[in-house]
Write a protein that holds these residues in place. Structure first.
Motif, PDB file in Angstrom:
ATOM      1  N   UNK A 359       1.036  -1.139  -0.335  1.00 26.66           N
ATOM      2  CA  UNK A 359       0.220   0.132   0.106  1.00 26.66           C
ATOM      3  C   UNK A 359       0.439   0.745  -0.173  1.00 26.66           C
ATOM      4  N   UNK A 360       2.256   0.895  -0.023  1.00 26.53           N
ATOM      5  CA  UNK A 360       3.177   2.168   0.156  1.00 26.53           C
ATOM      6  C   UNK A 360       3.765   2.566  -1.568  1.00 26.53           C
ATOM      7  N   UNK A 361       4.061   3.567  -1.696  1.00 25.05           N
ATOM      8  CA  UNK A 361       4.740   3.886  -3.194  1.00 25.05           C
ATOM      9  C   UNK A 361       5.409   4.563  -2.585  1.00 25.05           C
ATOM     10  N   UNK A 362       6.178   4.649  -3.485  1.00 31.13           N
ATOM     11  CA  UNK A 362       7.973   5.483  -3.034  1.00 31.13           C
ATOM     12  C   UNK A 362       8.025   6.393  -3.882  1.00 31.13           C
ATOM     13  N   UNK A 363       8.641   7.438  -2.939  1.00 30.51           N
ATOM     14  CA  UNK A 363       8.295   8.448  -4.017  1.00 30.51           C
ATOM     15  C   UNK A 363       9.830   8.825  -4.214  1.00 30.51           C
ATOM     16  N   UNK A 364      11.139   9.320  -3.828  1.00 26.68           N
ATOM     17  CA  UNK A 364      12.205   8.684  -3.197  1.00 26.68           C
ATOM     18  C   UNK A 364      13.005   8.195  -2.407  1.00 26.68           C
ATOM     19  N   UNK A 365      14.097   8.455  -2.564  1.00 22.32           N
ATOM     20  CA  UNK A 365      15.597   7.202  -2.057  1.00 22.32           C
ATOM     21  C   UNK A 365      16.244   8.617  -1.413  1.00 22.32           C
ATOM     22  N   UNK A 366      16.339   8.388  -0.301  1.00 25.78           N
ATOM     23  CA  UNK A 366      17.913   8.656   0.635  1.00 25.78           C
ATOM     24  C   UNK A 366      18.903   7.404  -0.385  1.00 25.78           C
ATOM     25  N   UNK A 367      19.827   8.195  -0.618  1.00 28.04           N
ATOM     26  CA  UNK A 367      20.933   7.054  -1.324  1.00 28.04           C
ATOM     27  C   UNK A 367      22.383   6.919  -1.055  1.00 28.04           C
ATOM     28  N   UNK A 368      22.717   6.413  -0.033  1.00 29.82           N
ATOM     29  CA  UNK A 368      24.642   6.768   0.863  1.00 29.82           C
ATOM     30  C   UNK A 368      25.118   6.102  -0.585  1.00 29.82           C
ATOM     31  N   UNK A 369      26.215   6.970  -0.812  1.00 34.21           N
ATOM     32  CA  UNK A 369      27.294   6.875  -2.097  1.00 34.21           C
ATOM     33  C   UNK A 369      28.714   6.381  -1.303  1.00 34.21           C
ATOM     34  N   UNK A 370      29.574   6.008  -1.801  1.00 35.54           N
ATOM     35  CA  UNK A 370      30.915   5.536  -1.300  1.00 35.54           C
ATOM     36  C   UNK A 370      32.098   7.076  -1.140  1.00 35.54           C
ATOM     37  N   UNK A 371      31.029   8.125  -1.669  1.00 34.10           N
ATOM     38  CA  UNK A 371      31.844   9.033  -1.337  1.00 34.10           C
ATOM     39  C   UNK A 371      31.951   9.644  -0.321  1.00 34.10           C
ATOM     40  N   UNK A 372      31.197   9.602   1.022  1.00 34.63           N
ATOM     41  CA  UNK A 372      31.221   9.608   2.245  1.00 34.63           C
ATOM     42  C   UNK A 372      31.939   8.959   3.342  1.00 34.63           C
ATOM     43  N   UNK A 373      32.464   7.925   2.922  1.00 33.09           N
ATOM     44  CA  UNK A 373      33.542   7.007   3.796  1.00 33.09           C
ATOM     45  C   UNK A 373      34.591   6.934   2.915  1.00 33.09           C
ATOM     46  N   UNK A 374      35.193   7.559   2.141  1.00 31.05           N
ATOM     47  CA  UNK A 374      36.504   8.169   1.125  1.00 31.05           C
ATOM     48  C   UNK A 374      36.850   9.279   1.005  1.00 31.05           C
ATOM     49  N   UNK A 375      38.233   9.369   1.396  1.00 33.51           N
ATOM     50  CA  UNK A 375      39.124  10.634   1.367  1.00 33.51           C
ATOM     51  C   UNK A 375      39.310  10.634   0.030  1.00 33.51           C
ATOM     52  N   UNK A 376      39.082  11.672  -1.454  1.00 34.41           N
ATOM     53  CA  UNK A 376      39.202  11.486  -2.464  1.00 34.41           C
ATOM     54  C   UNK A 376      40.561  12.044  -2.732  1.00 34.41           C
ATOM     55  N   UNK A 377      41.577  11.100  -3.689  1.00 36.58           N
ATOM     56  CA  UNK A 377      42.893  11.051  -3.587  1.00 36.58           C
ATOM     57  C   UNK A 377      42.711  11.755  -5.298  1.00 36.58           C
TER      58      UNK A 377
END
Length: 407
Positions: A359-377
């Motif tokens: 009965x629930x329809x997803x309107x949007x997602x919150x997506x956790x990316x790998x960027x938050x867990x890594x230090x970009x080089x």
């Protein structure tokens, strides 16, 4: 103009999706010749519609790539109907067999969801027609030749889709096409009906058959937050396509829904406390040792869909079976006063309220990316991976103060 209509009808019998010589000729008449004739009367059409000449839309389409079975030429307000998929307009629709052409007050047969177009249900189109008819009754009283049904004889779903969208139409037989002057007079008359519909939209909080304003607004807001680009405005300011409620209007609807729900529960012996400003539900009900946690939703729509936040879903699942969903639908919103006034409403209560996934329809997602867990080089590209625990969220664009507390 009558000759051009006749030429298009004569070519209808040769319809094919391929761009044959006949379809190329038909395309020139639809996309160039007929719109050019109508634009010669732009000033009169704009005056009848109540817009400037610049705001008047005149266009014809017969298919991009593959040729459509039912070509059309339409007149509209650019703001009220930015495309043929949205809003109301007056349109020439040519029958598949080439025996007749309709001048129809019609509507977009799809609806924008914030990310895509969905075909409207036939019952929704007819509900919208039913809404429009009372505003036209006086003007239509002396035009007995108007048709409330059209039959295009189409074989394709797209072609058949125009039929339930018709409000009223003139029918012209190929064997008895009127003169150009009669055709233009009829067009001006139909455009005056279109103006009446546009004027009614300005003050309508909700049109039957449309998605609830709260649902459409949440979908559009989610699309904006996600950075989705659109070729079209999500909401013409004068149209019924996606009306955004103001904060004051939302508060008026919320207050009205709680005002209706409170005596409903009190009549059953509950003591009612409004806790909506600090809890993830609206009413805390007590009756002896019993407790009930009620979520109250108010809407100007028919109440088929409501918006829930993630917190509301999670909490109500924990409260079950000591919980309830109250939907106060068909609320009347009066914007004439300095502050909007909500009245009326029909209450529907579900208790206990078990929230099923289907009965629930997803309107949007919150997506956790790998960027938050890594230090970009610098100079190194880091691939993103899909995380299994990415959170799914149901979004609601609420009054900021209440939303902050609940989340």
């Amino acid at each position: 103009m009558d000759d051009l209509l006749g030429n298009v009808l004569d070519l209808q019998g040769a319809w094919t999706a391929s761009n044959t010589d006949e379809m190329r000729k038909r395309g020139v008449h639809i996309r160039q010749d007929l719109p050019a004739v109508l634009k010669e009367h732009s000033s009169a059409l704009a005056e009848a519609l109540g817009v400037t000449v610049e705001e008047l839309g005149v266009e014809g389409r017969d298919g991009t790539g593959l040729k459509t079975e039912i070509p059309w030429v339409r007149v509209c307000g650019r703001e009220q109907s930015p495309s043929a998929t949205t809003g109301w307009y007056v349109v020439y629709l040519f029958s598949a067999g080439g025996d007749r052409v309709y001048l129809s007050l019609n509507q977009g047969t799809t609806v924008w969801t914030g990310g895509d177009f969905k075909a409207r249900k036939v019952e929704d189109l007819r509900a919208r027609v039913g809404w429009a008819m009372p505003f036209l009754a006086q003007q239509m009283a002396e035009r007995v030749e108007l048709n409330q049904e059209i039959s295009l004889g189409a074989r394709t779903p797209l072609g058949r889709g125009y039929e339930p969208g018709n409000v009223v139409a003139f029918e012209y037989s190929r064997d008895a096409l009127p003169s150009q002057q009669v055709l233009i007079n009829d067009l001006l008359y139909m455009v005056s009906l279109l103006r009446a519909v546009y004027d009614a939209e300005l003050v309508a909080p909700h049109i039957p058959g449309d998605p609830a304003p709260e649902v459409r607004e949440a979908e559009q807001s989610a699309a904006v937050v996600a950075g989705r680009r659109s070729r079209r405005a999500t909401r013409p300011t004068r149209s019924g396509q996606g009306f955004r409620l103001t904060a004051a209007e939302r508060r008026a609807i919320e207050r009205r829904s709680v005002h209706v729900a409170t005596p409903f529960f009190e009549a059953q012996g509950w003591t009612v406390k409004d806790v909506g400003d600090r809890e993830s539900f609206d009413l805390l009900l007590k009756r002896g040792e019993e407790r009930l946690h009620a979520e109250v939703k108010g809407t100007t729509s028919a109440g088929h869909d409501v918006i829930l936040t993630r917190a509301e879903v999670e909490k109500q699942r924990r409260y079950y079976p000591a919980n309830a969903l109250v939907v106060v639908h068909s609320i009347v919103l009066d914007r004439a006063a300095e502050e909007p006034i909500a009245s009326g409403g029909v209450l529907h209560c579900t208790s206990p309220w078990e929230i099923a996934d289907e009965d629930l329809t997803v309107i949007s997602y919150a997506y956790r990316t790998a960027v938050s867990n890594q230090n970009p080089v610098p100079g190194v590209q880091t691939p993103l991976s899909v995380l299994a625990n990415g959170s799914r969220r149901l979004e609601q664009d609420r009054d900021a103060s209440r939303s902050d507390v609940r989340e």
